[in-house]
Design a protein around this motif. Structure first.
Motif, PDB file in Angstrom:
ATOM      1  N   VAL A 181       0.840  -1.199   0.000  1.00  0.00           N
ATOM      2  CA  VAL A 181       0.000   0.000   0.000  1.00  0.00           C
ATOM      3  C   VAL A 181       0.876   1.251   0.000  1.00  0.00           C
ATOM      4  O   VAL A 181       1.781   1.395   0.842  1.00  0.00           O
ATOM      5  N   PHE A 182       0.597   2.145  -0.941  1.00  0.00           N
ATOM      6  CA  PHE A 182       1.303   3.433  -1.012  1.00  0.00           C
ATOM      7  C   PHE A 182       0.325   4.554  -0.703  1.00  0.00           C
ATOM      8  O   PHE A 182      -0.788   4.580  -1.227  1.00  0.00           O
ATOM      9  N   THR A 183       0.765   5.491   0.126  1.00  0.00           N
ATOM     10  CA  THR A 183      -0.140   6.551   0.562  1.00  0.00           C
ATOM     11  C   THR A 183       0.262   7.929   0.064  1.00  0.00           C
ATOM     12  O   THR A 183      -0.329   8.925   0.488  1.00  0.00           O
ATOM     13  N   SER A 184       1.237   8.012  -0.852  1.00  0.00           N
ATOM     14  CA  SER A 184       1.621   9.332  -1.366  1.00  0.00           C
ATOM     15  C   SER A 184       2.369   9.212  -2.682  1.00  0.00           C
ATOM     16  O   SER A 184       3.005   8.191  -2.971  1.00  0.00           O
ATOM     17  N   LYS A 185       2.289  10.270  -3.443  1.00  0.00           N
ATOM     18  CA  LYS A 185       3.061  10.393  -4.681  1.00  0.00           C
ATOM     19  C   LYS A 185       4.561  10.349  -4.369  1.00  0.00           C
ATOM     20  O   LYS A 185       5.349   9.732  -5.103  1.00  0.00           O
ATOM     21  N   THR A 186       4.966  10.990  -3.277  1.00  0.00           N
ATOM     22  CA  THR A 186       6.382  10.996  -2.895  1.00  0.00           C
ATOM     23  C   THR A 186       6.900   9.586  -2.682  1.00  0.00           C
ATOM     24  O   THR A 186       7.981   9.225  -3.161  1.00  0.00           O
ATOM     25  N   GLY A 187       6.145   8.772  -1.959  1.00  0.00           N
ATOM     26  CA  GLY A 187       6.559   7.397  -1.724  1.00  0.00           C
ATOM     27  C   GLY A 187       6.686   6.615  -3.013  1.00  0.00           C
ATOM     28  O   GLY A 187       7.629   5.838  -3.196  1.00  0.00           O
ATOM     29  N   ALA A 188       5.733   6.824  -3.924  1.00  0.00           N
ATOM     30  CA  ALA A 188       5.778   6.141  -5.215  1.00  0.00           C
ATOM     31  C   ALA A 188       7.040   6.516  -5.984  1.00  0.00           C
ATOM     32  O   ALA A 188       7.716   5.659  -6.572  1.00  0.00           O
ATOM     33  N   GLU A 189       7.376   7.791  -5.977  1.00  0.00           N
ATOM     34  CA  GLU A 189       8.569   8.246  -6.699  1.00  0.00           C
ATOM     35  C   GLU A 189       9.845   7.694  -6.078  1.00  0.00           C
ATOM     36  O   GLU A 189      10.789   7.331  -6.792  1.00  0.00           O
ATOM     37  N   LEU A 190       9.880   7.597  -4.759  1.00  0.00           N
ATOM     38  CA  LEU A 190      11.086   7.101  -4.091  1.00  0.00           C
ATOM     39  C   LEU A 190      11.326   5.628  -4.372  1.00  0.00           C
ATOM     40  O   LEU A 190      12.476   5.208  -4.601  1.00  0.00           O
ATOM     41  N   VAL A 191      10.271   4.802  -4.366  1.00  0.00           N
ATOM     42  CA  VAL A 191      10.496   3.379  -4.647  1.00  0.00           C
ATOM     43  C   VAL A 191      10.875   3.169  -6.104  1.00  0.00           C
ATOM     44  O   VAL A 191      11.653   2.262  -6.431  1.00  0.00           O
TER      45      VAL A 191
END
Length: 243
Positions: free
Chosen positions: A51-61
């Motif tokens: 589960v991803f809760t932010s655009k930032t997290g998506a970009e980092l992974v």
């Protein structure tokens, strides 16, 4: 002079997008980033659901080259989903309500007995983890990044304290807390709260409303859709009604 509306998004494309939107809405943006992103370098563990809760997290992974494998990938909302899909990940599930509560509602019937990895910031709501555990999931959280307050934050607090701020758009409980911390450092916390209470205050979601109101800030707008665009448009619309 145009109405002055404070916005607290991180100092990247999000603050620029916010500035542009507010100008298009005919107001003068006061851009005062209250969040800085500090990546931890961690990536999600293997799990049946990630589960991803932010655009930032998506970009980092994506930058870290994370492999989703056979996991069912879940995004909290369309911007997070878009960031994941742009990086080549297939997004399998999206909640009807773009919030931690919405994610719990989405997964509660699916996740019983399953492993769920929650990949997010260090200030994520306990609602998501507790709700998934109550639904019978085996839950692990990976902190992808920490959210800190920039050293130079607080211009908007000083303007509010002077009674010169017309509206503010808070996008999380943490932006509210950081705003008040910055005001306190400048010695104007009480005056800044008074200034906000004479202005129009918009927030994203009920948790942010609860935080603001618990700290003495009156909330005027909570958009039905938990996006910055909806928040900005509804806050400016309410401001127009009061002028």
């Amino acid at each position: 002079m145009s109405a002055r509306v404070a916005v607290f998004r991180p100092d990247d494309e999000r603050i620029e997008t916010a500035r542009s939107l507010l100008r298009d809405l005919g107001v003068d943006p006061v851009a005062d980033p209250m969040l800085a992103v500090e990546p931890t370098g961690a990536t999600p563990r293997d799990a049946e659901y990630v589960v991803f809760t932010s655009k930032t997290g998506a970009e980092l992974v994506a930058e870290a080259g994370w492999d989703s494998g056979d996991a069912t990938v879940v995004a909290i909302g369309p911007r997070t989903a878009q960031a994941l899909e742009s990086a080549g990940y297939a997004v399998d599930l999206l909640p009807e309500e773009y919030s931690s509560t919405g994610l719990v509602d989405l997964l509660s019937d699916r996740a019983a007995g399953a492993s769920v990895e929650v990949a997010r910031s260090d200030h994520g709501s306990a609602v998501l983890l507790d709700g998934l555990r109550d639904a019978g999931a085996s839950v692990h959280e990976t902190v992808l990044y920490r959210l800190t307050r920039p050293d130079d934050a607080g211009e908007s607090a000083a303007i509010a304290a002077e009674g010169d701020l017309d509206a503010a758009c808070f996008t999380s409980s943490l932006t509210v807390e950081h705003f008040l911390d910055a005001a306190a450092e400048r010695g104007v916390r009480d005056a800044a709260i008074r200034g906000l209470n004479e202005a129009v205050v918009g927030v994203i979601g009920e948790p942010t409303r609860e935080t603001a109101e618990s700290l003495g800030i009156d909330v005027d707008v909570v958009p039905a859709e938990a996006t910055f665009e909806a928040l900005a448009r509804e806050t400016v619309a309410r401001l127009r009604e009061t002028q």
